[in-house]
Design a protein around this motif. Structure first.
Motif, PDB file in Angstrom:
ATOM      1  N   LEU A 226       0.578  -1.268   0.007  1.00 50.11           N
ATOM      2  CA  LEU A 226       0.035   0.101  -0.030  1.00 50.11           C
ATOM      3  C   LEU A 226       0.960   1.286   0.010  1.00 50.11           C
ATOM      4  CD1 LEU A 226      -3.074   0.132   0.026  1.00 50.11           C
ATOM      5  CD2 LEU A 226      -2.941   0.702   2.649  1.00 50.11           C
ATOM      6  N   ALA A 227       1.925   1.258   0.705  1.00 51.40           N
ATOM      7  CA  ALA A 227       2.849   2.527   0.929  1.00 51.40           C
ATOM      8  C   ALA A 227       3.572   2.676  -0.496  1.00 51.40           C
ATOM      9  CB  ALA A 227       3.736   2.116   2.095  1.00 51.40           C
ATOM     10  N   CYS A 228       3.626   1.576  -1.088  1.00 55.33           N
ATOM     11  CA  CYS A 228       4.172   1.711  -2.363  1.00 55.33           C
ATOM     12  C   CYS A 228       3.358   2.241  -3.716  1.00 55.33           C
ATOM     13  CB  CYS A 228       5.155   0.590  -2.706  1.00 55.33           C
ATOM     14  SG  CYS A 228       6.465   0.012  -1.839  1.00 55.33           S
ATOM     15  N   TRP A 229       2.352   1.650  -3.212  1.00 49.27           N
ATOM     16  CA  TRP A 229       1.402   1.987  -4.532  1.00 49.27           C
ATOM     17  C   TRP A 229       0.734   3.306  -4.294  1.00 49.27           C
ATOM     18  CZ3 TRP A 229      -4.326   2.135  -4.442  1.00 49.27           C
ATOM     19  CH2 TRP A 229      -4.967   1.867  -5.677  1.00 49.27           C
ATOM     20  N   ILE A 230       0.587   3.894  -3.478  1.00 55.12           N
ATOM     21  CA  ILE A 230      -0.112   5.188  -3.331  1.00 55.12           C
ATOM     22  C   ILE A 230       0.763   6.102  -4.253  1.00 55.12           C
ATOM     23  CG2 ILE A 230      -0.720   7.094  -1.904  1.00 55.12           C
ATOM     24  CD1 ILE A 230      -1.836   4.913  -0.004  1.00 55.12           C
TER      25      ILE A 230
END
Lengths: 916, 119
Positions: free
Chosen positions: A895-899
């Motif tokens: 999630l932290a990378c995707w955003i």
């Protein structure tokens, strides 16, 4: 620029000095024949740059560094105000990191560092006895106290005290082993103390007077009591007329002679409601209670805690050595079983001292909290590195203009220190707020009686120690977070930095290895903490669902007592209990009812010496856990029979010497033989008073009643949820022996309705009957509290770590995205699909995460070793805890990378390419 | 700019200190007086610029070799006058003997060099 006054004076003097220099020079030139205008111009030329002369002269004053610091600070502030977002994130991150540690330290400070508000806290010590086996004993016998006080050469005073739980008003019925609270009574938690208590601790009185030595000489003679300020305020509404009034404690009238000053809180975290003379002990600890009637004359009845006041000139070590000799002499003069042969002195000037038992706990906690700060520091380092990448030109210009590298490093360090101090301030506020909010919640969550929790007074206010600690921690964090970016950025690589104009393809990746390393470190540390939390959570689940070897659901224990004259008439109580048992048995919903001397899982349980004939030499004593139970006990608690048989109702109270043992006992005592039919001598069944020494007990053991094992039952956890009984004997009640004992009742469904009617049932038998009813499951709540508290704490810490680490990862990813805008533009222009672009970043982020997870597993293995002692039936390398937390971390990392990666999709190739 | 002055102060430091102490030996002088004394006594060979003089004076004052007070000059002007302290006097003697040793050593080396080139 504002100078302090002394500085301003010096400045004025320099100004005047230079002016007089110029005046002299001009006068001389005029005397030589120059016109005043010429003279002035020449003198000034000769003198040179006035400002510069002043500047270098000022440096000689030794304040140059102060001046530069001021410049640095001003500049740093300007930098932050220009990009307040970055500064805010850094301050908050450091605030959380420093804040949790400040909170931990505040608690530590309250217990370990803050001196108690008593006279000369530094010279007050706590005495703990040590026996031959090295076991510690907090309590001493009264006779030992007298001898110690009389014969000591190192203490100017020795104070004895002990906690006393009493009722305000009528004495309560005798309901059990002292743990039960009789319904309808108001319990107070006070202390009985020796007559020198108040003078030795230097207690001030708000009203009245303390009691003195003369009032603590003969038992029961001076029923006087001193109230604590908080109790007086709470219970008597600060009634100034209280002095001289009589209040009834435990059914005995006491006269209130004093109220302590509000500052005086004694020496324990729970401020006593009252203090009464030690000589009133028998009024509080009545017949049947520990030591009643014999505590003043029996040396093996330990009843008091001891405090010593060191004489001037004696260190704690000297006093310990001397007292040890004294105790050793006493042990020789009066030898007895398990008697103390040594002593430990610990400072009593604070609420607690850190001894060997506490040290690993404190170290472990500080380590875990420190790791959160480490993650926060790594975050800020990353943030500063990212910013430094955009500031390279500015710094290169400064270097090119002749600033030394050290000067630039100092400037950058000033910036990070400024952030850290702001973070430290924020953290202190955060810690203070959190503790203020959580303290009452935490206190109310502790399963302790209500009256007691009101008395807890732990001073969590911030003081200079907390501020000092926070300051040091913030400084360290500031340097730790800022040093690497400062050194990196100030590397004198001028040409490339000056030449390029902004982020470009494939450049600026020199920092990225460092930054990736930091992210890996963060993830590893975070996973370490998460694994710790996961293990403790698993442990809690495990304890909650643990097989105790018996069924306690819908089982409750009933204590029966009588108020009034028959309070201690055990025969009468026994009759009434029998009547109540019959009514209960007939009550709807009740499926099983039995009796036991101790209720299971309440922590208390009987113990006895046993002998095994034929197996060891006569007189070889062993210790075993045991309980006297009725025949239905196994049915009520659903304890399964493995072999042999239970005893029958006919064998109950019939003097039949039969015993049922647990499987572990059978393995322990008869590893190679069929346990059924074996014989065992049981000391507790010999119906004599306890003997004074181990020799006597050995001699008596030949007469131990011999019991025959008739059955073996499944292992259970009769005392503590986290401990299987190593040995356990179930014995039928002997005839004609009366104790306080419990009824155990199992109902078909929820027992609430039966429990609610039980008092009324008792009252119909006799109005004097007093009854308590408590679910066995309630004991589990108490026993599980430490597990629950630990998993809450570690869970909160783990989540905080995760939040910070995820923030760090997201920060790095968005930085990478921002740096590669041009490259993304090229890729999209060449036909890359959105999913390709996202995959590019996800791959990079997840690679870092994977590396972090691998390292984190190593950290987890280390932390699980530390926690191993706390784990119940869980292997330290629990796959669920290790795998589950890693999976969870992976999800969050994704999630932290995707955003931030999604932002890359918004890149318009035309804009991106044109931007170059 | 700054660097140039600093270098020069460093270069002259030992000597300048000795010169200042020497000029103050027979009584207090103000800053301009010191620079004038050096200039005149060296027959205009040495010119101490203000950028070296004042830092040196303030440094010596901080070391407590000299002390200062505000006095009225012969020209009825308020001036800051420096004079030697007891430490300063001791220091002057020490610096002088150091200097003489140095001069002697230099001379003997230079003299030797002269002889060698002759021989």
């Amino acid at each position: 620029m504002k100078f302090p006054r002394w500085r301003q004076r010096k400045e004025n003097e320099l100004e005047a000095e230079i002016r007089s220099h110029l005046d002299e020079a001009i006068r001389e030139r005029v005397e030589r024949g120059e016109t005043p205008e010429e003279a002035r111009a020449n003198a000034l030329r000769e003198f040179g740059n006035v400002g510069l002369v002043k500047e270098i002269t000022r440096q000689m004053w030794g304040w140059a560094s102060l001046d530069r610091l001021q410049q640095d600070l001003k500049f740093a502030l300007r930098v932050f105000l220009k990009k307040p977002g970055v500064a805010l994130v850094a301050v908050l991150t450091l605030g959380i990191g420093v804040g949790v540690n400040a909170a931990l330290f505040t608690v530590f400070n309250a217990f370990v560092l803050k001196p108690l508000p008593i006279q000369d806290p530094a010279s007050l010590v706590n005495l703990t006895g040590v026996d031959k086996q090295g076991e510690k004993h907090r309590l001493f016998s009264y006779l030992d106290y007298l001898d110690l006080r009389q014969q000591t050469r190192v203490f100017s005073d020795v104070v004895a005290w002990n906690k006393a739980r009493v009722t305000l008003g009528d004495a309560p019925p005798n309901l059990g082993d002292g743990d039960a609270f009789a319904p309808g009574y108001e319990y107070l938690f006070g202390q009985i103390v020796s007559g020198n208590y108040f003078s030795a601790l230097g207690a001030e009185m708000a009203l009245g007077r303390p009691f003195s030595e003369n009032e603590d000489v003969r038992p029961g003679e001076h029923p006087v009591v001193v109230l604590s300020h908080s109790f007086w305020k709470r219970r008597f509404k600060s009634d100034e007329q209280i002095i001289g009034r009589a209040i009834e404690l435990h059914g005995f009238p006491f006269t209130v002679i004093g109220v302590t000053a509000p500052e005086f809180i004694g020496v324990t975290p729970d401020v006593p409601s009252f203090w009464a003379p030690l000589m009133m002990r028998d009024q509080f600890f009545q017949a049947g209670a520990w030591g009643h009637g014999r505590w003043r004359t029996d040396r093996s009845t330990d009843v008091v805690d001891l405090l010593g006041r060191l004489k001037d000139g004696f260190t704690r070590e000297q006093a310990e050595a001397d007292t040890k000799l004294l105790i050793g002499r006493l042990a020789q003069t009066y030898p007895r079983d398990g008697c103390k042969t040594g002593v430990r002195l610990e400072s009593a000037g604070t609420l607690t001292t850190i001894n060997e038992d506490l040290k690993p706990v404190v170290l472990g906690l500080s380590l875990c909290f420190g790791l959160v700060l480490l993650i926060a520091c790594a975050n800020v380092t990353n943030l500063l590195l990212a910013r430094a990448a955009f500031r390279r030109r500015e710094i290169a210009v400064r270097l090119a203009l002749g600033a030394s590298r050290w000067r630039v490093v100092r400037q950058l360090l000033t910036e990070s220190l400024l952030l850290a101090f702001a973070g430290g301030a924020a953290g202190t506020l955060l810690a203070d707020w959190t503790l203020r909010t959580l303290y009452p919640i935490a206190l109310s969550s502790v399963p302790i009686p209500e009256g007691l929790s009101e008395q807890f007074s732990i001073n969590l206010s911030l003081d200079w120690r907390v501020f000092g600690f926070t300051f040091l921690l913030a400084s360290a964090a500031g340097v730790a977070a800022g040093l690497v970016p400062a050194l990196q950025t100030s590397k004198p690589d001028l040409t490339s930095a000056l030449k390029d104009d902004g982020p470009n393809l494939g450049r600026h990746f020199n920092h990225s290895r460092l930054r990736s390393g930091l992210v890996v470190l963060q993830i590893a540390v975070c996973l370490t903490l998460l694994i710790g939390a996961g293990l403790l959570l698993r442990n809690l689940r495990r304890v909650q669902t643990i097989d105790t070897g018996m069924t306690i659901k819908n089982v409750f224990a009933v204590g029966v007592g009588v108020s009034g004259i028959d309070r201690n008439n055990l025969i009468r109580i026994g009759e009434l209990r029998k009547q109540l048992a019959e009514r209960l048995r007939a009550a709807p919903g009740v499926v099983s009812l039995s009796e036991a001397q101790h209720q299971p899982l309440s922590g208390g349980m009987g113990g006895t010496s046993v002998t095994l004939p034929g197996q060891a030499t006569a007189g070889d004593l062993r210790e075993a856990r045991m309980n006297f139970v009725s025949a239905d006990y196994f049915d009520t608690l659903n304890i399964r029979l493995q072999s042999g048989r239970f005893f029958t109702a006919e064998e109950d109270r019939a003097g039949t010497r039969v015993v049922v043992v647990s499987e572990a006992t059978a393995r322990h005592y008869w590893p190679d033989a069929n346990p059924v039919g074996q014989r065992i001598g049981v000391g507790a069944a010999s119906q004599r008073a306890p003997t004074a020494s181990i020799e006597e007990e050995r001699a008596a053991s030949a007469q131990y009643p011999q019991y025959t094992v008739i059955g073996v039952v499944r292992d259970a956890r009769s005392r503590w949820i986290f401990q299987k009984d190593e040995t356990f004997l179930y014995l039928p009640f002997p005839p004609d022996l009366h104790w306080i004992q419990y009824l155990l009742v199992r109902t078909a469904g929820d027992p609430t309705s039966v429990m609610s009617r039980i008092r009324e049932m008792g009252a119909t038998i006799d109005p004097a009957v007093r009854v308590t009813a408590q679910r066995l499951e309630d004991h589990l709540v108490v026993q599980m509290y430490p597990f629950r508290a630990l998993s809450w704490l570690s869970g909160a810490l783990g989540m905080l770590a995760l939040l910070l680490a995820a923030g760090g990862l997201a920060g790095v990813m968005s930085f990478l995205v921002a740096q590669r805008v041009y490259e993304i533009g090229v890729r999209v222009a060449l036909g890359a699909q959105p999913k390709d672009v996202i995959a590019l970043f996800l791959k990079q982020g997840l690679r870092l995460t994977l590396l972090g997870v691998l390292l984190g597993w190593l950290g987890g293995a280390a932390i699980s070793r530390m926690l191993a002692a706390l784990l119940v039936d869980i292997t330290p390398l629990d796959p669920v805890a290790f795998g589950g937390t890693a999976l969870f971390l992976f999800t969050v990392a994704l999630l932290a990378c995707w955003i931030p990666a999604r932002r890359a999709l918004k890149v318009d190739p035309i804009v991106a390419l044109r931007a170059e | 700019m700054k660097r140039r002055y600093e270098n020069r102060v460093e270069l002259l430091q030992g000597t300048l200190d000795l010169l200042i102490l020497q000029t103050l030996q027979w009584g207090g002088r103000h800053g301009y007086g010191v620079s004038r004394a050096i200039r005149i006594q060296s027959g205009d060979a040495l010119q101490v610029d203000a950028g070296s003089l004042y830092p040196a004076l303030h440094r010596l004052e901080r070391k407590k070799w000299i002390k200062s007070e505000w006095t009225i000059s012969d020209n009825h002007q308020r001036v800051k006058t420096y004079c030697l302290t007891a430490i300063g006097k001791r220091q002057l003697a020490a610096e002088r003997s150091n200097w003489e040793k140095l001069v002697e050593a230099m001379a003997s080396i230079l003299h030797l060099a002269e002889k060698e080139s002759e021989g």
